[in-house]
Write a protein that holds these residues in place. Structure first.
Motif, mmCIF file in Angstrom:
data_model
loop_
_atom_site.group_PDB
_atom_site.id
_atom_site.type_symbol
_atom_site.label_atom_id
_atom_site.label_comp_id
_atom_site.label_asym_id
_atom_site.label_seq_id
_atom_site.Cartn_x
_atom_site.Cartn_y
_atom_site.Cartn_z
ATOM 1 N N MET A 212 40.620 -10.250 36.426
ATOM 2 C CA MET A 212 41.440 -11.436 36.606
ATOM 3 C C MET A 212 41.336 -12.373 35.424
ATOM 4 O O MET A 212 42.085 -13.301 35.271
ATOM 5 N N THR A 213 40.306 -12.204 34.660
ATOM 6 C CA THR A 213 40.243 -12.967 33.436
ATOM 7 C C THR A 213 41.081 -12.297 32.380
ATOM 8 O O THR A 213 41.329 -11.102 32.407
ATOM 9 N N ALA B 62 31.940 -7.525 43.416
ATOM 10 C CA ALA B 62 32.909 -8.221 42.574
ATOM 11 C C ALA B 62 32.144 -9.118 41.613
ATOM 12 O O ALA B 62 31.147 -9.733 41.996
ATOM 13 N N ASP B 63 32.607 -9.193 40.393
ATOM 14 C CA ASP B 63 31.986 -10.074 39.412
ATOM 15 C C ASP B 63 32.386 -11.516 39.708
ATOM 16 O O ASP B 63 33.470 -11.772 40.252
ATOM 17 N N ASP C 259 35.793 -12.683 38.704
ATOM 18 C CA ASP C 259 36.970 -12.101 39.351
ATOM 19 C C ASP C 259 37.345 -12.836 40.626
ATOM 20 O O ASP C 259 37.838 -12.234 41.589
ATOM 21 N N TRP C 260 37.137 -14.136 40.629
ATOM 22 C CA TRP C 260 37.510 -14.977 41.768
ATOM 23 C C TRP C 260 38.513 -16.029 41.322
ATOM 24 O O TRP C 260 38.452 -16.535 40.211
ATOM 25 N N GLN C 261 39.420 -16.365 42.219
ATOM 26 C CA GLN C 261 40.296 -17.522 42.060
ATOM 27 C C GLN C 261 40.152 -18.397 43.298
ATOM 28 O O GLN C 261 40.086 -17.882 44.414
ATOM 29 N N SER D 18 42.167 -6.184 46.258
ATOM 30 C CA SER D 18 41.885 -7.613 46.397
ATOM 31 C C SER D 18 41.552 -7.939 47.840
ATOM 32 O O SER D 18 41.795 -7.142 48.754
ATOM 33 N N LEU E 219 39.065 -10.150 43.304
ATOM 34 C CA LEU E 219 39.401 -8.808 42.857
ATOM 35 C C LEU E 219 38.142 -7.954 42.978
ATOM 36 O O LEU E 219 37.148 -8.208 42.298
#
Length: 363
Positions: free
Chosen positions: A1-2, A198-199, A202-204, A229, A223
């Motif tokens: 996601m980054t 999940a790293d 990888d969060w929003q 997701s 993610l």
């Protein structure tokens, strides 16, 4: 996601030819670009650089020279590590809005004993002009968040996923209920990160999703390591009626009509299909993961989880169009996000808990 940062061209080394030619006439230097501003994320160390050698040292001693070089190398390596940590701290706060030093240590330096390195990075970010982070003190604990200047620098680095409406955590840190909710979300991120599900990058957090009934704003979207997701909701004090209403909002998002016209090669898709289903629509609708966290003057998380199951299983889309699974924050942090801590909502699932990978897929 980054997203990958925009490549930067390093500046040419200075001072190599200055002595051989006269100094050029002074010219006005151009203003720094946002990308150059973001470079400070990775080049500013969080500790004082090595001091010059003291005059009068015995330079003829090979052992002394080797020792001095080894010491200098260690300090340079430590300074580089400090600079990297400084940038990671800022990016993590920009992404998650607020965190404690302990939470940052768990995410960024999990093998460190204490929080000294994280606290040093936070102090240096605070000492910038303007300050890149702020803090709130409550009950002998400090809660840290990005300032507007910190958000701007984090965004200029190119390391954050572009998200409209990203805000600082100052308001959240100042209000007890919002702060405890936000910290419970960060504890959930830590549990996923430690289990390598999940790293933390990888969060929003609180990204709006359009539905015919208005915006749906999950507490978090993650993610997962397998490429799928999941939506994550944290509950501390919300009423059961509001929790069920949010399930219905997810159902509205799941069944929203396609947007756009499509083309000859591809039929029009809904927002969730464009965002989460993949190029071939091979992935089902993301599961909804509810985490029940402790709160003062409220029933225990396990009690609230059971009561939520009784109400949520009556929602028609659950166990068919929606996969809903629950856990408690104490169970999640004790056993790990990859362990059998998730209880599926719906008839026929009983009290059994499953691993995240074993959750049923939505239709």
């Amino acid at each position: 996601m980054t997203t990958a940062p925009t490549p930067h061209t390093p500046p040419a080394p200075a001072g190599t030819a200055a002595a051989a030619s006269p100094a050029p006439s002074p010219v006005a230097s151009p203003a720094s670009s946002p990308a150059a501003f973001g470079l400070r994320l990775s080049v500013v160390a969080d500790q004082t650089p090595d001091s010059p050698a003291t005059a009068g040292c015995n330079s003829s001693s090979t052992r002394t020279d080797v020792s001095r070089e080894a010491s200098r190398a260690r300090k340079v390596a430590a300074a580089k590590a400090g600079a990297d940590l400084r940038g990671e701290v800022l990016l993590t706060l920009a992404q998650l809005r607020l965190a404690t030093p302990r939470q940052l240590k768990e995410l960024l330096l999990p093998h460190q004993q204490g929080t000294d390195h994280v606290r040093r990075a936070l102090r240096n970010l605070l000492d910038e002009s303007p300050a890149l982070v702020g803090r709130t003190h409550r009950a002998q604990q400090s809660y840290w968040y990005c300032t507007p200047a910190g958000l701007a620098e984090a965004a200029a680095s190119g390391e954050l996923a572009p998200t409209a409406g990203r805000t600082t955590g100052k308001r959240i840190a100042a209000k007890t209920g919002l702060r405890e909710h936000g910290l419970a979300l960060v504890d959930t991120v830590v549990a996923f990160h430690q289990a390598e599900v999940a790293d933390c990058a990888d969060w929003q957090v609180e990204v709006a999703h359009p539905t015919p009934a208005g915006s749906l704003v999950p507490d978090g979207v993650v993610l997962l390591a397998d490429g799928a997701s999941a939506f994550v909701e944290i509950d501390r004090t919300m009423s059961y009626a509001r929790l069920v209403a949010k399930l219905e909002r997810y159902d509205a998002y799941r069944n929203a009509p396609p947007s756009g016209r499509g083309n000859a090669a591809r039929a029009p898709r809904s927002h969730w299909q464009e965002t989460y289903a993949g190029p071939s629509l091979e992935r089902p609708f993301p599961p909804l993961l509810f985490v029940f966290a402790p709160a003062p003057r409220r029933a225990a998380p396990a009690t609230r989880e059971a009561a939520f199951h009784e109400r949520a299983r009556r929602v028609g889309s659950v166990n068919y169009r929606l996969t809903v699974a629950t856990t408690t924050l104490p169970l999640l942090t004790r056993d790990g996000a990859d362990r059998p801590v998730w209880r599926v909502v719906g008839r026929g699932h009983g009290e059994e808990r499953r691993a995240l990978a074993a959750l049923p897929k939505a239709q």
